[in-house]
Design a protein around this motif. Structure first.
Motif, PDB file in Angstrom:
ATOM      1  N   LYS A 440       0.812  -1.218   0.000  1.00  0.00           N
ATOM      2  CA  LYS A 440       0.000   0.000   0.000  1.00  0.00           C
ATOM      3  C   LYS A 440       0.845   1.267   0.000  1.00  0.00           C
ATOM      4  CE  LYS A 440      -4.001  -2.083   2.305  1.00  0.00           C
ATOM      5  NZ  LYS A 440      -4.888  -2.035   3.489  1.00  0.00           N
ATOM      6  N   ASP A 441       2.056   1.194   0.576  1.00  0.00           N
ATOM      7  CA  ASP A 441       2.886   2.395   0.644  1.00  0.00           C
ATOM      8  C   ASP A 441       3.696   2.622  -0.628  1.00  0.00           C
ATOM      9  OD1 ASP A 441       4.359   0.136   1.068  1.00  0.00           O
ATOM     10  OD2 ASP A 441       5.759   1.064   2.467  1.00  0.00           O
ATOM     11  N   ILE A 442       3.507   1.794  -1.642  1.00  0.00           N
ATOM     12  CA  ILE A 442       4.184   1.959  -2.926  1.00  0.00           C
ATOM     13  C   ILE A 442       3.258   2.732  -3.860  1.00  0.00           C
ATOM     14  CG2 ILE A 442       5.252   0.769  -4.864  1.00  0.00           C
ATOM     15  CD1 ILE A 442       6.760   0.496  -2.231  1.00  0.00           C
ATOM     16  N   THR A 443       3.766   3.797  -4.456  1.00  0.00           N
ATOM     17  CA  THR A 443       2.893   4.699  -5.226  1.00  0.00           C
ATOM     18  C   THR A 443       2.301   4.021  -6.449  1.00  0.00           C
ATOM     19  OG1 THR A 443       4.847   5.528  -6.391  1.00  0.00           O
ATOM     20  CG2 THR A 443       4.114   6.768  -4.482  1.00  0.00           C
ATOM     21  N   PHE A 444       3.091   3.194  -7.137  1.00  0.00           N
ATOM     22  CA  PHE A 444       2.568   2.612  -8.374  1.00  0.00           C
ATOM     23  C   PHE A 444       1.688   1.394  -8.128  1.00  0.00           C
ATOM     24  CE2 PHE A 444       6.941   0.973  -7.793  1.00  0.00           C
ATOM     25  CZ  PHE A 444       6.674  -0.376  -7.636  1.00  0.00           C
ATOM     26  N   SER A 445       1.524   0.973  -6.865  1.00  0.00           N
ATOM     27  CA  SER A 445       0.706  -0.211  -6.593  1.00  0.00           C
ATOM     28  C   SER A 445      -0.773   0.034  -6.847  1.00  0.00           C
ATOM     29  CB  SER A 445       0.908  -0.659  -5.143  1.00  0.00           C
ATOM     30  OG  SER A 445       0.443   0.331  -4.234  1.00  0.00           O
ATOM     31  N   ASN A 446      -1.202   1.312  -6.896  1.00  0.00           N
ATOM     32  CA  ASN A 446      -2.616   1.599  -7.153  1.00  0.00           C
ATOM     33  C   ASN A 446      -2.926   1.683  -8.633  1.00  0.00           C
ATOM     34  OD1 ASN A 446      -1.266   3.936  -7.739  1.00  0.00           O
ATOM     35  ND2 ASN A 446      -2.527   5.289  -6.490  1.00  0.00           N
ATOM     36  N   LYS A 447      -1.944   1.420  -9.473  1.00  0.00           N
ATOM     37  CA  LYS A 447      -2.193   1.404 -10.906  1.00  0.00           C
ATOM     38  C   LYS A 447      -3.027   0.174 -11.264  1.00  0.00           C
ATOM     39  CE  LYS A 447       0.179   5.100 -11.878  1.00  0.00           C
ATOM     40  NZ  LYS A 447      -0.484   6.312 -12.394  1.00  0.00           N
ATOM     41  N   PRO A 448      -3.888   0.277 -12.280  1.00  0.00           N
ATOM     42  CA  PRO A 448      -4.732  -0.875 -12.645  1.00  0.00           C
ATOM     43  C   PRO A 448      -3.918  -2.133 -12.949  1.00  0.00           C
ATOM     44  CG  PRO A 448      -5.499   1.129 -13.744  1.00  0.00           C
ATOM     45  CD  PRO A 448      -4.213   1.487 -13.066  1.00  0.00           C
ATOM     46  N   TYR A 449      -2.729  -1.966 -13.526  1.00  0.00           N
ATOM     47  CA  TYR A 449      -1.935  -3.147 -13.887  1.00  0.00           C
ATOM     48  C   TYR A 449      -1.556  -3.933 -12.642  1.00  0.00           C
ATOM     49  CZ  TYR A 449       2.082  -5.954 -15.264  1.00  0.00           C
ATOM     50  OH  TYR A 449       2.946  -6.993 -15.457  1.00  0.00           O
ATOM     51  N   PHE A 450      -1.102  -3.259 -11.589  1.00  0.00           N
ATOM     52  CA  PHE A 450      -0.646  -3.950 -10.390  1.00  0.00           C
ATOM     53  C   PHE A 450      -1.809  -4.439  -9.537  1.00  0.00           C
ATOM     54  CE2 PHE A 450       3.152  -1.579 -11.535  1.00  0.00           C
ATOM     55  CZ  PHE A 450       4.126  -2.543 -11.348  1.00  0.00           C
ATOM     56  N   LYS A 451      -3.000  -3.943  -9.768  1.00  0.00           N
ATOM     57  CA  LYS A 451      -4.168  -4.458  -9.059  1.00  0.00           C
ATOM     58  C   LYS A 451      -4.810  -5.631  -9.797  1.00  0.00           C
ATOM     59  CE  LYS A 451      -5.629  -0.357  -6.485  1.00  0.00           C
ATOM     60  NZ  LYS A 451      -6.722   0.598  -6.238  1.00  0.00           N
ATOM     61  N   GLY A 452      -4.548  -5.751 -11.100  1.00  0.00           N
ATOM     62  CA  GLY A 452      -5.212  -6.789 -11.875  1.00  0.00           C
ATOM     63  C   GLY A 452      -4.257  -7.707 -12.589  1.00  0.00           C
ATOM     64  N   GLU A 453      -3.736  -7.261 -13.716  1.00  0.00           N
ATOM     65  CA  GLU A 453      -2.952  -8.135 -14.593  1.00  0.00           C
ATOM     66  C   GLU A 453      -1.684  -8.646 -13.918  1.00  0.00           C
ATOM     67  OE1 GLU A 453      -0.940  -8.050 -19.070  1.00  0.00           O
ATOM     68  OE2 GLU A 453      -2.112  -6.346 -18.326  1.00  0.00           O
ATOM     69  N   PHE A 454      -1.009  -7.804 -13.137  1.00  0.00           N
ATOM     70  CA  PHE A 454       0.219  -8.253 -12.472  1.00  0.00           C
ATOM     71  C   PHE A 454      -0.071  -9.395 -11.509  1.00  0.00           C
ATOM     72  CE2 PHE A 454       3.082  -7.963  -8.785  1.00  0.00           C
ATOM     73  CZ  PHE A 454       4.288  -8.198  -9.412  1.00  0.00           C
ATOM     74  N   CYS A 455      -1.180  -9.306 -10.797  1.00  0.00           N
ATOM     75  CA  CYS A 455      -1.518 -10.345  -9.818  1.00  0.00           C
ATOM     76  C   CYS A 455      -1.950 -11.642 -10.497  1.00  0.00           C
ATOM     77  CB  CYS A 455      -2.627  -9.841  -8.882  1.00  0.00           C
ATOM     78  SG  CYS A 455      -2.142  -8.419  -7.862  1.00  0.00           S
ATOM     79  N   SER A 456      -2.845 -11.529 -11.491  1.00  0.00           N
ATOM     80  CA  SER A 456      -3.408 -12.734 -12.103  1.00  0.00           C
ATOM     81  C   SER A 456      -2.460 -13.355 -13.124  1.00  0.00           C
ATOM     82  CB  SER A 456      -4.753 -12.402 -12.751  1.00  0.00           C
ATOM     83  OG  SER A 456      -4.598 -11.445 -13.789  1.00  0.00           O
ATOM     84  N   GLN A 457      -2.005 -12.545 -14.086  1.00  0.00           N
ATOM     85  CA  GLN A 457      -1.168 -13.088 -15.149  1.00  0.00           C
ATOM     86  C   GLN A 457       0.313 -13.114 -14.762  1.00  0.00           C
ATOM     87  OE1 GLN A 457      -2.490 -14.455 -17.893  1.00  0.00           O
ATOM     88  NE2 GLN A 457      -4.467 -14.003 -16.979  1.00  0.00           N
TER      89      GLN A 457
END
Length: 753
Positions: A440-457
């Motif tokens: 949560k303290d990482i600024t780019f973690s709220n980007k859609p990629y890191f919330k979706g595609e990075f986790c799943s794919q």
């Protein structure tokens, strides 16, 4: 009567209060039905006569006296409360009366003061009217004199302007000089046809040209403070210096400084702290010089803003491209996966500082390209962790192979537990490291990629699922017929890997994927590999490994039996006195394999043993006792047809034995498969040899010894009996002088062996 009257008055007051607040006699809401008891002294339906009659009827004299005393006390208490209430209200009324009397006195004074104020205002108005009338005649004359005085001051300013400008130039008061010249420029232009004004105008132009030259030199040097530089640009713009040329010069100076920072860029931290900070400072200064000042009233008509914005965007994009190429090159050098937090913090600082560029320069593509770099770095990091997991797994297998060289039988179970635990811990460690990208303290973690595609794919598919598939695929490679690249594979390793894949199919895969989904909050919006598909792949690998283990172990024993048959002269052999050593070795190896498999797999299900199984262990196999007699009568050269016919008829009523069938995941099935391969090889080797009398008898002794021990390892003892009968039958069929040994002699030899 007084008691009743006082109580009634009190009850009336209470009833009015309760009626006002909407309560009944019990203090509850009026929605509940009120009590209708006439003897309730506090109720609304109280009847004194009924109450008194009830008391006289139910109470004794002493109780009546006590009741009277109690009522007297209550009456006195109520009278005291009423008296207190009256006194309190009386005091309040007296206080209110005093307040009203005081207010009347205060208002009287206020009326007197207002009358006095009104009289004073009337006097002031009359006095002001008299003053205005007195000065009316002199007002016009004063206005004319004031206008003449202003005109003379302007003319004096114009005549003194060249000297004033020279003095400002000498003192480097450039701002004051430009301001003075701008005030007089319109007037000098308007009256330039007059010789005196033309001379002033020419002198001023010469002075301002010299001033502009000094300002340009000061701007080119660029060594002044930001405030002085801003003032310099603003004055040049007011002097009609070309804005585009000023923009180009400013950006050219800034480019040389920023490119020198890029040449010394080694770490992301330095790039963030130096280059990006310097770039933000350049953007801020540029906007302050050419955009903010250009929107002021004096310069707004020159349309500088749009041109300056376009040049700034091109400048920032060009330098950012060079910076990004250096950053990506530096990130690619990060091959170590020991501590992922350093890279994540560096990327976070890199992304965070680029947000400052986004705020200073809305519409810039720099933050978007920076986010793409972070995404590519995260993707590459996932690939590195997958490679690290694969290397760890292969190194672990190498350690397992070295440990398997020890003679201890119990090492297999310990190695399986250790291997499985170490792989699982390594996966958890990798997931914890990769999870830093979504903190949560990482600024780019709220980007859609890191919330979706990075986790799943990225994490689930490219890391976890790929590693599980790698385990299954690399395990299946040990089953290749040509052998693995590093030499022959130890059979125990095949068994251990089959159990590992089976454990993955039953529980580990589901646990790992559930842990991944929970830790990364994976939302299956995109197609992902289902758990069932991975479990099926793991089970297939486990089955293939176990089948190959059975085949390898069976072939090892078969090789011993083949050599023992092919290297012996069965026609000229001596009369058997002992069980051959190779048969003892076969039983020992089968026992060792049984213990080995039992450490990793469950027992399995056996068919019910016949009642004489224990006897078969120490006597001739009862299923072939009569067959031996038949062999003795029919194993003569005069009756070959009868022997073949008997054997063929016996096969018709026997179950077909599939030697290389797939085994089940239990010890009995594995041992059955190994023994089937071994005895089938023994049978096929016997069919290719010719036997003498003593050769047949030696086969009888060997087969009886094998039957004594091998039946207990298989799921169906009849399978061992059938194959051993086939071996003895084939030996008799290939015998030149078929004379079987007495069963009692065979038993004595085997018991002694």
């Amino acid at each position: 009567c007084c008691v009743i009257t006082g109580t009634g008055r009190r009850r009336k007051v209470h009833g009015m209060l309760k009626l006002y607040y909407g309560l009944n006699e019990e203090g509850k809401s009026n929605e509940q039905p009120q009590a209708l008891d006439p003897c309730d002294i506090n109720g609304p339906h109280f009847d004194p006569e009924i109450y008194m009659n009830k008391l006289r009827r139910e109470c004794t004299l002493a109780e009546l006296m006590d009741q009277e005393t109690c009522m007297v006390k209550q009456i006195r208490s109520l009278d005291s409360d009423m008296q207190t209430l009256v006194y309190e209200n009386y005091n309040k009324f007296i206080s209110a009366t005093d307040t009203i009397r005081k207010m009347k006195n205060d208002f009287k004074k206020m009326e007197d003061e207002m009358d006095c104020l009104s009289a004073n205002m009337e006097a002031i108005t009359d006095f002001s009217a008299r003053i205005s009338g007195t000065l009316q005649d002199q007002h016009t004359q004063i206005t004319k004199l004031s206008g003449v005085h202003t005109l003379l001051r302007k003319l004096q300013f114009l005549f003194e302007l060249p000297a004033r400008l020279n003095k400002c130039l000498e003192l480097q008061a450039y701002s004051q000089a430009v301001s003075s010249h701008r005030r007089a420029r319109c007037v000098l232009q308007q009256y330039s046809h007059l010789p005196s004004f033309r001379g002033i105008q020419d002198d001023c132009h010469a002075i301002m040209d010299k001033l502009a030259q000094e300002l340009r030199q000061k701007f080119r040097d660029g060594g002044t403070s930001a405030k002085d530089l801003s003032e310099c640009v603003e004055l040049l713009l007011q002097l009609d210096e070309p804005a585009e040329e000023l923009c180009d010069k400013f950006l050219s100076h800034a480019r040389s400084r920023l490119e020198s920072d890029l040449q010394g860029l080694e770490f992301i931290d330095r790039g963030c702290n130096e280059f990006v900070s310097s770039l933000c400072l350049v953007i801020t200064s540029y906007q302050e010089l050419f955009i903010v000042h250009a929107q002021s009233d004096e310069l707004a008509s020159k349309n500088i803003t749009q041109m300056a914005n376009a040049k700034l965007h091109a400048f920032v994009d060009d330098l950012a491209a060079c910076y990004f190429s250096l950053v990506e090159r530096r990130i690619q050098e990060e091959k170590s996966v020991g501590d992922n937090s350093l890279l994540v913090r560096a990327l976070d600082r890199f992304h965070r500082r680029l947000q400052a560029v986004a705020k200073l320069l809305p519409g810039s593509s720099v933050p978007h390209h920076g986010t793409e770099i972070v995404i590519r770095a995260a993707t590459e990091r996932v690939k590195q962790y997958l490679s690290a997991l694969q290397s760890f797994y292969m190194d672990s297998l190498t350690d397992v192979r070295q440990a398997l060289a020890t003679p201890r039988l119990s090492v297999a179970g310990e190695l399986l537990s250790s291997l499985s635990a170490s792989i699982l811990n390594q996966i958890k460690s990798v997931l914890a490291s990769v999870h830093l990208f979504t903190a949560k303290d990482i600024t780019f973690s709220n980007k859609p990629y890191f919330k979706g595609e990075f986790c799943s794919q990225g994490v689930r598919e490219s890391l976890v699922v790929s590693f599980i598939k790698f385990i299954c695929q690399s395990s299946r490679q040990f089953c290749e017929s040509a052998g693995d690249k590093g030499g022959s594979t130890p059979p125990i390793l095949l068994l251990l890997l089959s159990r590992l894949c089976l454990d993955y199919e039953t529980s580990t895969i589901s646990y790992i994927l559930t842990l991944t989904d929970e830790q990364f909050l994976v939302q299956h919006h995109t197609p992902v590999t289902p758990v069932t598909a991975l479990c099926a792949e793991a089970r297939e690998a486990a089955q293939k490994l176990l089948n190959h283990y059975v085949k390898v172990q069976g072939l090892i024993i078969s090789q011993m039996l083949r050599k023992s048959v092919e290297t012996r002269d069965w026609v000229n052999t001596i009369e058997p006195r002992n069980v051959r050593a190779v048969m003892k070795r076969v039983v020992e190896d089968a026992t060792s394999i049984d213990v080995q498999v039992g450490l990793l797999y469950e027992e399995g299900v056996r068919k019910a043993h016949s009642s004489d199984s224990s006897k078969r262990t120490f006597s001739v196999y009862s299923s072939s006792r009569q067959q031996a007699a038949r062999y003795a009568a029919s194993y003569t050269p005069s009756a070959p047809l009868d022997t073949n016919l008997l054997s063929n008829i016996h096969k018709l009523f026997s179950e077909r034995i599939d030697i290389f069938s797939s085994v089940e995941f239990n010890k009995v099935s594995v041992m059955t498969g190994i023994i089937k391969i071994s005895l089938k090889t023994f049978l096929e080797c016997v069919r290719l040899r010719t036997f003498g009398r003593y050769g047949l008898q030696q086969i009888q002794v060997d087969c009886h010894y094998l039957q004594m021990y091998l039946w207990r390892f298989v799921s169906d003892e009849n399978l061992v009996h059938f194959l051993l009968d086939e071996i003895v039958g084939s030996s008799a069929h290939r015998c030149l002088d078929p004379a079987p040994m007495e069963q009692s002699v065979i038993e004595v030899i085997c018991e002694r062996g």
